[in-house]
Write an enzyme that holds these catalytic residues in place. Structure first.
Site, short mmCIF file in Angstrom:
data_model
loop_
_atom_site.label_atom_id
_atom_site.label_comp_id
_atom_site.label_asym_id
_atom_site.label_seq_id
_atom_site.Cartn_x
_atom_site.Cartn_y
_atom_site.Cartn_z
N CYS A 24 25.41 45.85 36.44
CA CYS A 24 25.03 45.72 37.84
C CYS A 24 25.28 44.28 38.24
CB CYS A 24 23.58 46.15 38.05
SG CYS A 24 22.35 45.10 37.24
N LEU A 25 24.65 43.82 39.30
CA LEU A 25 24.90 42.46 39.77
C LEU A 25 24.07 41.43 39.01
CD1 LEU A 25 26.52 40.83 41.84
CD2 LEU A 25 24.59 41.08 43.40
#
Length: 100
Positions: A81-82
């Site tokens: 994910c980020l």
């Protein structure tokens, strides 16, 4: 950020090395994030909100929707994910469904 069961803090280079094997890389960011910021090659995007349902799909339906063979409960899977929060949640979800 990347997250895997045995190594919660994978680097990008470690991921590249893993991808030489048969690991499935699932990006759990929202679709708009992937569109805006790009995707890691050979990853599939399954937003976190869809992940539990996706991992319980019929394998044919999974292949149809994500254009990828559905992982078995023992297949190596990496989530990204980020910032790392969603990938850790994704790992927890997968493990609660019996993935090792």
């Amino acid at each position: 950020r990347l997250c895997a069961g045995g190594a919660p803090g994978l680097s990008y280079q470690e991921l590249k090395d893993l991808k030489k094997t048969s690991v499935l890389h699932i990006d759990v960011r929202e679709r708009w994030e992937v569109d805006r910021f790009g995707k890691i090659p050979a990853s599939i995007n399954i937003p976190l909100g869809e992940l539990v349902e996706a991992l319980q799909m019929d394998p044919m339906e999974f292949k149809e929707q994500y254009n990828q063979k559905m992982p078995s409960k023992s297949d190596p899977v990496v989530f990204s994910c980020l910032a790392g929060t969603r990938s850790k949640q994704a790992l927890s979800f997968a493990m609660s469904l019996g993935f090792s």
